[in-house]
Design a protein around this motif. Structure first.
Motif: not given
Ligand SMILES: Cc1cc2nc3c(=O)[nH]c(=O)nc-3n(C[C@H](O)[C@H](O)[C@H](O)COP(=O)(O)OP(=O)(O)OC[C@H]3O[C@@H](n4cnc5c(N)ncnc54)[C@H](O)[C@@H]3O)c2cc1C
Length: 431
Positions: A132-133, A135-140, A286-293, A339-340
């Motif tokens: 559900q994230l 990720t169009d601007d996520v590089l890794g 179940r999913f990790p703690m997600v950090i949007d930097m 996370v829309p």
């Protein structure tokens, strides 16, 4: 009759409880923990998000996390009470080249210190973990599977119950109102109180974009010199307790407690707010703690709902523990942007809460003896990491009291003198 103890610990939160546990484990059981509240956990410990991670940027924080996470993994067996450690991982999502370079440098440092399981992940890997994230601007990013969560209240209670089984005493509903000192027939010492501490916070939109905090290296004015003194007791609402050793584990109130002994401690309270959603099944179970930097927004599952966190850069220091309802719109904007589907989550403002971080100028804990008061020890200023670092900080403090040194880390790095000697450590991986 005056009460006596070999060690008095002021504050029974997760940190004071861990110090009590580690002292008792080492055979020092004539310990008295003093807590002003009627129940444990009413300070920051009961407000925490419970996150634990080894993904830090400085060696000392990585070392403290490594010891602590290994400890949480065996907590139930060793302490005899549950910690509810859940190794769901922390997932850092980078959105620019600086973030990538930062994560790469951190990963190398983590690896060199024995944290070898931090994985490099692509945007595609990230989507697999949390589809559900946006990720169009996520590089890794990076993912560490042994990062995760504990139940702070259970950890605190486990430490304290175990310590009490070994003879440690706990006084609830008892406030420390003063610390008694007497002249010490030793050399005069520096007070460590010169110069205003550097600015506590940066103005950057995300902590990950923050410039290093300036140190006062080279510019520290000469320190005033005080006659050395030593601890002789603590005054409480139940009367005087005679002791030679006092541990300041008073969390966000630590500077006030230090002043009772004439010591300076650069620890300031800073409000942090958390917003839980109502039950929400549009994200995985179940999913990790997600950090949007890009913004510092982070979230994890909490029961059937999602726990949302974001550190408002406009927050100012102070003992503010009321939740500010205007925070909800601010955090939901950041949540929905990354996370829309979270724009569909329901939030009840009455279930949201606020608590206090105990901030130091360089975002690292202060652990060790006070320079001008023999017998006074600090274990303060965790700057948002006091739960995850509670096992290490209790162990280090007990080592310093009983042996004068710790094999876990070079504790001198965390001494309060670093602020006047220009030895600041800068941690930018703050959530
Ligand atoms: C919203 C929020 C989220 C957080 N999330 C995380 C996280 O994910 N991971 C993490 O590691 N950390 C997190 N933290 C930080 C963490 O909660 C703290 O660093 C930690 O709880 C500090 O523990 P402590 O025992 O030092 O302080 P506290 O739990 O505040 O305990 C200090 C105690 O001292 C007592 N006291 C103070 N003065 C006196 C006195 N004069 N006499 C007697 N008793 C006194 C107080 O009553 C209190 O009980 C979070 C904090 C907040 C507010």
């Amino acid at each position: 009759m005056t009460e006596t103890a070999d060690v008095v610990i002021i504050g029974s939160g997760i940190v004071g409880s861990s110090v009590a546990y580690h002292l008792a484990q080492a055979g020092c059981t004539n310990v008295l923990v003093i807590e002003r509240e009627a129940h444990q956990g009413k300070g920051s410990t009961g407000k925490s998000m419970g996150g634990v991670r080894a993904q830090f940027s400085t060696p000392v924080n990585i070392q403290m996390s490594k010891y602590s996470i290994d400890f949480f993994a065996k907590f139930d067996d060793v302490v005899g009470h549950p910690a509810d450690y859940r190794a769901h991982g922390y997932l850092f999502c980078a959105t620019n080249e600086n973030h990538l370079a930062y994560l790469k440098a951190n990963r190398e440092c983590q690896n060199a210190l024995g944290v070898t399981n931090v994985e490099w992940v692509s945007a595609e890997d990230i989507v697999k973990m949390v589809p559900q994230l946006r990720t169009d601007d996520v590089l890794g990013g990076t993912f560490c599977p042994t990062d995760g969560f504990v139940d702070p209240h259970s950890v605190m209670m486990g430490f304290m119950l175990n310590a009490r089984e070994r003879g440690v005493r706990l006084w609830l509903d008892t406030q420390v109102t003063g610390i008694e000192v007497e002249p010490h027939p030793g050399e005069p010492v520096n007070t460590g109180s010169a110069g205003a501490p550097p600015a506590l916070r940066s103005e950057a939109a995300s902590e990950f974009d923050a410039a290093p905090i300036p140190t006062n290296a080279g510019g520290a004015p000469a320190l005033p010199v005080l006659e050395a003194c030593r601890i002789s007791g603590v005054m409480t609402t139940r009367g005087l307790v005679s002791t030679r050793v006092v541990v300041n584990a008073a969390g966000a109130w630590a500077a006030e407690v230090a002043r009772m002994a004439g010591a300076e401690l650069p620890v300031e309270p800073l409000r942090r707010q958390l917003v839980p959603t109502e039950p929400f099944d549009r994200l995985p179970k179940r999913f990790p703690m997600v950090i949007d930097m890009s913004t510092g927004f982070h979230f994890r599952r909490e029961g059937k709902g999602i726990l949302l966190a974001w550190n408002d850069p406009e927050e100012t220091p102070g003992f503010k523990t009321e939740f500010d309802p205007t925070f909800i719109e601010k955090i939901l904007t950041r949540a929905a942007s990354r996370v829309p589907v979270l724009s569909e989550a329901e939030v009840n403002p009455r279930r949201a809460w606020a608590g206090l971080y105990e901030m130091t100028p360089d975002h690292h804990a202060i652990i060790g003896p006070a320079p001008n008061v023999e017998g006074l020890y600090f274990v303060n200023g965790f700057s948002g990491h006091g739960v995850m670092h509670s096992p290490a900080s209790g162990r280090i403090t007990a080592d310093l009291i009983l042996q004068g040194r710790s094999e876990l880390i070079d504790a001198q790095q965390l001494s309060v003198e670093r602020f006047t000697e220009g030895r600041l450590l800068e941690e930018t991986a703050i959530l």
